[in-house]
Design an enzyme around this catalytic site. Structure first.
Site, PDB file in Angstrom:
ATOM      1  N   SER A 129       0.778  -1.297  -0.024  1.00 28.08           N
ATOM      2  CA  SER A 129       0.032   0.034  -0.021  1.00 28.08           C
ATOM      3  C   SER A 129       0.940   1.263  -0.050  1.00 28.08           C
ATOM      4  CB  SER A 129      -0.773  -0.158   1.295  1.00 28.08           C
ATOM      5  OG  SER A 129      -1.405   1.197   1.652  1.00 28.08           O
ATOM      6  N   GLU A 131       0.157   3.625   1.694  1.00 31.36           N
ATOM      7  CA  GLU A 131       0.478   4.020   2.981  1.00 31.36           C
ATOM      8  C   GLU A 131       1.725   3.684   3.671  1.00 31.36           C
ATOM      9  OE1 GLU A 131      -1.523   5.166   5.933  1.00 31.36           O
ATOM     10  OE2 GLU A 131      -2.567   6.419   4.175  1.00 31.36           O
ATOM     11  N   TYR A 152      -1.269   0.269  10.581  1.00 35.00           N
ATOM     12  CA  TYR A 152      -1.656  -0.278   9.328  1.00 35.00           C
ATOM     13  C   TYR A 152      -0.520  -0.076   8.590  1.00 35.00           C
ATOM     14  CZ  TYR A 152      -3.642  -1.069   4.530  1.00 35.00           C
ATOM     15  OH  TYR A 152      -3.848  -1.324   3.430  1.00 35.00           O
TER      16      TYR A 152
HETATM   17  P1  NAP Z   1     -11.387  -4.536   2.138  1.00 31.83           P
HETATM   18  O1  NAP Z   1     -12.584  -4.193   1.299  1.00 31.83           O
HETATM   19  O2  NAP Z   1     -11.334  -3.633   3.464  1.00 31.83           O
HETATM   20  O3  NAP Z   1     -11.221  -6.187   2.053  1.00 31.83           O
HETATM   21  C1  NAP Z   1     -10.447  -6.645   2.980  1.00 31.83           C
HETATM   22  C2  NAP Z   1     -10.715  -8.288   2.994  1.00 31.83           C
HETATM   23  O4  NAP Z   1      -9.982  -8.823   3.933  1.00 31.83           O
HETATM   24  C3  NAP Z   1     -12.068  -8.692   3.205  1.00 31.83           C
HETATM   25  O5  NAP Z   1     -12.698  -9.669   2.477  1.00 31.83           O
HETATM   26  C4  NAP Z   1     -11.924  -8.984   4.554  1.00 31.83           C
HETATM   27  O6  NAP Z   1     -12.965  -9.956   5.277  1.00 31.83           O
HETATM   28  C5  NAP Z   1     -10.692  -9.830   4.778  1.00 31.83           C
HETATM   29  N1  NAP Z   1     -10.086  -9.887   6.034  1.00 31.83           N
HETATM   30  C6  NAP Z   1      -9.760  -9.172   7.143  1.00 31.83           C
HETATM   31  N2  NAP Z   1      -9.390  -9.801   7.970  1.00 31.83           N
HETATM   32  C7  NAP Z   1      -9.024 -11.043   7.697  1.00 31.83           C
HETATM   33  C8  NAP Z   1      -8.427 -12.192   8.181  1.00 31.83           C
HETATM   34  N3  NAP Z   1      -8.095 -12.288   9.637  1.00 31.83           N
HETATM   35  N4  NAP Z   1      -8.681 -13.284   7.537  1.00 31.83           N
HETATM   36  C9  NAP Z   1      -8.830 -13.410   6.238  1.00 31.83           C
HETATM   37  N5  NAP Z   1      -9.342 -12.373   5.768  1.00 31.83           N
HETATM   38  C10 NAP Z   1      -9.756 -11.328   6.250  1.00 31.83           C
HETATM   39  O7  NAP Z   1     -10.211  -4.034   1.395  1.00 31.83           O
HETATM   40  P2  NAP Z   1      -9.796  -3.712  -0.135  1.00 31.83           P
HETATM   41  O8  NAP Z   1      -9.955  -2.370  -0.603  1.00 31.83           O
HETATM   42  O9  NAP Z   1     -10.572  -4.505  -0.841  1.00 31.83           O
HETATM   43  O10 NAP Z   1      -8.237  -3.999  -0.117  1.00 31.83           O
HETATM   44  C11 NAP Z   1      -7.680  -5.095  -0.377  1.00 31.83           C
HETATM   45  C12 NAP Z   1      -6.151  -5.265  -0.039  1.00 31.83           C
HETATM   46  O11 NAP Z   1      -5.588  -4.335  -0.731  1.00 31.83           O
HETATM   47  C13 NAP Z   1      -6.067  -4.978   1.302  1.00 31.83           C
HETATM   48  O12 NAP Z   1      -4.968  -5.821   2.024  1.00 31.83           O
HETATM   49  C14 NAP Z   1      -5.613  -3.476   1.502  1.00 31.83           C
HETATM   50  O13 NAP Z   1      -5.089  -3.477   2.586  1.00 31.83           O
HETATM   51  C15 NAP Z   1      -4.958  -3.485   0.323  1.00 31.83           C
HETATM   52  N6  NAP Z   1      -4.923  -2.072  -0.106  1.00 31.83           N
HETATM   53  C16 NAP Z   1      -5.958  -1.317  -0.537  1.00 31.83           C
HETATM   54  C17 NAP Z   1      -6.118  -0.032  -1.123  1.00 31.83           C
HETATM   55  C18 NAP Z   1      -7.187   0.561  -1.513  1.00 31.83           C
HETATM   56  O14 NAP Z   1      -7.147   1.629  -1.802  1.00 31.83           O
HETATM   57  N7  NAP Z   1      -8.373   0.015  -1.624  1.00 31.83           N
HETATM   58  C19 NAP Z   1      -4.870   0.284  -1.387  1.00 31.83           C
HETATM   59  C20 NAP Z   1      -3.668  -0.400  -1.295  1.00 31.83           C
HETATM   60  C21 NAP Z   1      -3.692  -1.526  -0.428  1.00 31.83           C
HETATM   61  P3  NAP Z   1     -14.544  -9.581   5.901  1.00 31.83           P
HETATM   62  O15 NAP Z   1     -15.215  -9.175   4.874  1.00 31.83           O
HETATM   63  O16 NAP Z   1     -14.779 -10.506   6.744  1.00 31.83           O
HETATM   64  O17 NAP Z   1     -14.408  -8.219   6.822  1.00 31.83           O
HETATM   65  O1  F7E Z   2      -8.984   8.212   4.374  1.00 31.60           O
HETATM   66  C1  F7E Z   2      -9.337  11.523   5.544  1.00 31.60           C
HETATM   67  C2  F7E Z   2      -8.395  10.492   6.411  1.00 31.60           C
HETATM   68  O2  F7E Z   2      -9.825   6.280   5.220  1.00 31.60           O
HETATM   69  C3  F7E Z   2      -8.423   9.095   3.299  1.00 31.60           C
HETATM   70  C4  F7E Z   2      -7.120   2.213   2.544  1.00 31.60           C
HETATM   71  O3  F7E Z   2      -7.769   1.413   1.524  1.00 31.60           O
HETATM   72  O4  F7E Z   2      -5.923   3.839   1.034  1.00 31.60           O
HETATM   73  C5  F7E Z   2      -7.050   3.619   2.097  1.00 31.60           C
HETATM   74  O5  F7E Z   2      -6.421   4.302   3.133  1.00 31.60           O
HETATM   75  C6  F7E Z   2      -8.112  10.400   4.021  1.00 31.60           C
HETATM   76  C7  F7E Z   2      -7.601  10.378   5.359  1.00 31.60           C
HETATM   77  O6  F7E Z   2      -8.361   6.039   3.341  1.00 31.60           O
HETATM   78  C8  F7E Z   2     -12.726  11.134   7.027  1.00 31.60           C
HETATM   79  O7  F7E Z   2      -7.989  11.232   7.611  1.00 31.60           O
HETATM   80  C9  F7E Z   2     -11.580  12.983   6.515  1.00 31.60           C
HETATM   81  O8  F7E Z   2      -6.513  11.447   5.068  1.00 31.60           O
HETATM   82  O9  F7E Z   2     -10.560   6.943   2.597  1.00 31.60           O
HETATM   83  P1  F7E Z   2      -9.605   6.767   3.899  1.00 31.60           P
HETATM   84  P2  F7E Z   2      -6.829   5.828   3.622  1.00 31.60           P
HETATM   85  O10 F7E Z   2      -6.525   6.126   5.004  1.00 31.60           O
HETATM   86  O11 F7E Z   2      -6.089   6.724   2.536  1.00 31.60           O
HETATM   87  C10 F7E Z   2      -4.779   3.012   1.438  1.00 31.60           C
HETATM   88  C11 F7E Z   2      -3.706   3.231   0.198  1.00 31.60           C
HETATM   89  C12 F7E Z   2      -4.550   1.731   2.122  1.00 31.60           C
HETATM   90  O12 F7E Z   2      -3.922   0.944   1.796  1.00 31.60           O
HETATM   91  C13 F7E Z   2      -5.851   1.651   3.016  1.00 31.60           C
HETATM   92  O13 F7E Z   2      -6.199   0.033   3.060  1.00 31.60           O
HETATM   93  O14 F7E Z   2      -9.589  11.078   4.073  1.00 31.60           O
HETATM   94  N1  F7E Z   2     -10.634  11.611   6.174  1.00 31.60           N
HETATM   95  N2  F7E Z   2     -12.743  12.425   7.015  1.00 31.60           N
HETATM   96  C14 F7E Z   2     -11.455  10.625   6.502  1.00 31.60           C
HETATM   97  N3  F7E Z   2     -11.490   9.292   6.343  1.00 31.60           N
HETATM   98  C15 F7E Z   2     -12.489   8.487   6.674  1.00 31.60           C
HETATM   99  N4  F7E Z   2     -12.206   7.080   6.535  1.00 31.60           N
HETATM  100  N5  F7E Z   2     -13.368   8.978   7.192  1.00 31.60           N
HETATM  101  C16 F7E Z   2     -13.706  10.128   7.383  1.00 31.60           C
HETATM  102  O15 F7E Z   2     -14.790  10.716   7.904  1.00 31.60           O
END
Ligand code: NAP
Ligand code: F7E
Length: 338
Positions: A129, A131, A152
């Site tokens: 990620s 992050e 995270y």
């Molecule tokens: P998501 O919608 O939160 O999905 C996460 C998945 O992981 C869900 O199916 C969840 O199951 C499962 N999970 C959580 N804890 C688990 C455990 N203990 N054992 C097995 N499965 C578990 O996330 P996403 O947006 O699809 O992201 C997919 C991956 O890419 C994640 O690893 C995330 O950290 C990474 N990532 C995401 C982004 C982004 O912007 N979306 C960017 C960079 C990296 P439940 O449904 O049961 O909760």
């Molecule tokens: O926050 C601000 C918050 O939770 C984005 C995950 O998929 O991308 C995701 O992480 C920004 C942050 O995403 C609210 O403080 C303001 O600055 O949508 P987010 P994230 O933290 O960037 C990375 C790449 C991953 O890997 C992660 O799994 O928005 N913010 N107000 C808020 N964020 C949330 N959630 N809720 C608010 O009310």
């Protein structure tokens, strides 16, 4: 027929990747954990269409439970393992850090160690990620230092290096996709983009008055999840294991996202948003992310197909539909709100 295991199949990316791999002719095996309520909404259409002919299969497993992972890997003998399972909410990770490290970091280690032992030729994809870059200023690429700002981020840095370690020490095909934020109509409701589009739709439906948010000044590089799962697959089809940044190169603030979504309705977002709500503020923030994915473009030929504007419109339209409101109807309703 190639076989792929996807951990995190019930999540946003798991659902798009399943669709993508099925379309490529794969037999897909998704890992899900038990939940007290049904949480398979994103993949029910796949279960209904493909489960009977064993193209799409679901198995109970948990990334914190080694024997469940071992049993499935032994049974399926996968060609590719996509490790998407994670506790993926950055804000919540400050409150549940120990389990985040267990799932996100040790989970990756468990899978890789089982593959090393019983399926060493299986290719492994790690969902790394942006992050991980944390406080490193933009633009960020594969050579940018990791300075994570949350449990995270730390957990993903550990999983990133674990993946590289198995690649170097055990000669496994283990790659990292360093993906910047990617969103979609299937994004969880507690991520900021979906929270905004869903609540904007609720405002139009007359079911909400205000959206309570945290910090509106942070900046993100937002892409469409459907484009990004294609990159995951391309990373594993490359002739050698490697690490790739996947991003659009854009850099918008939360205010920009609000501006775009509310302007589609000709409304002033400032009238509907309360900022700096304490419960949504983070102890430490990642101020600005902007990916440089020129390596992925040059080596894999990957580029995103959707823009920031496409994404805002797609998400808003989809959320309006949830309240049986078309885009044209929404604009009419919005005129009366002014
Ligand atoms: P998501 O919608 O939160 O999905 C996460 C998945 O992981 C869900 O199916 C969840 O199951 C499962 N999970 C959580 N804890 C688990 C455990 N203990 N054992 C097995 N499965 C578990 O996330 P996403 O947006 O699809 O992201 C997919 C991956 O890419 C994640 O690893 C995330 O950290 C990474 N990532 C995401 C982004 C982004 O912007 N979306 C960017 C960079 C990296 P439940 O449904 O049961 O909760
Ligand atoms: O926050 C601000 C918050 O939770 C984005 C995950 O998929 O991308 C995701 O992480 C920004 C942050 O995403 C609210 O403080 C303001 O600055 O949508 P987010 P994230 O933290 O960037 C990375 C790449 C991953 O890997 C992660 O799994 O928005 N913010 N107000 C808020 N964020 C949330 N959630 N809720 C608010 O009310």
């Amino acid at each position: 027929m190639k076989k792929a295991i996807i951990s995190g199949v019930t999540g946003q990316d798991g659902s798009y990747l399943s669709e993508f791999l099925i379309a490529k002719g794969y037999e897909v095996h998704g890992l899900m954990r038990r939940s007290s309520v049904f949480n398979t909404e994103r993949i029910d259409h796949l279960t209904n269409s493909y489960e009977k002919n064993e193209i799409f299969n679901l198995h109970y497993a948990d990334l914190t439970d080694t024997s469940s992972l071992r049993n499935i890997i032994q049974k399926v003998e996968p060609d590719e393992f996509y490790n998407l399972g994670a506790m993926s909410h950055v804000g919540v990770s400050f409150l549940t850090a120990e389990s985040v490290l267990n799932i996100n970091s040790l989970g990756a280690y468990r899978v890789l160690d089982i593959l090393r032992e019983i399926s060493p030729r299986c290719k492994y994809y790690q969902a790394s990620s942006s992050e991980m870059f944390g406080a490193s200023p933009p633009p960020q690429n594969e050579n940018t230092a990791f300075m994570p700002q949350s449990p995270y981020g730390i957990s993903k840095v550990a999983a990133f290096h674990t993946t590289k370690y198995f690649r170097n020490a055990n000669k496994m095909f283990a790659s990292n996709g360093i993906l910047f934020n990617h969103e979609s109509p299937r994004r969880g409701l507690n991520f900021v983009t979906r929270k905004i589009t869903y609540n904007a739709a609720k405002i139009i439906a007359g079911l909400e008055k205000k959206i309570y948010l945290g910090n509106l000044d942070t900046r993100r590089d937002w892409g469409f999840a459907g484009d990004y799962v294609k990159a995951m697959w391309m990373i594993l089809q490359h002739n050698s294991p490697d690490d790739f940044v996947i991003s659009t190169g854009g850099n918008n603030s939360i205010k920009d996202f609000l501006e775009k979504v509310f302007s589609l309705l000709n409304l002033d977002w400032q009238k509907y948003v309360e900022a700096n709500t304490p419960r949504y503020m983070r102890k430490t923030e990642v101020e600005s992310l902007q990916g440089d994915s020129s390596k992925a473009k040059k080596i894999l030929g990957w580029e995103p197909d959707h823009s920031f504007d496409d994404l805002c419109k797609m998400m808003l339209e989809s959320d309006l539909k949830k309240f049986n409101i078309s885009f044209d109807q929404a604009q009419e309703i919005a005129k009366k709100l002014k």
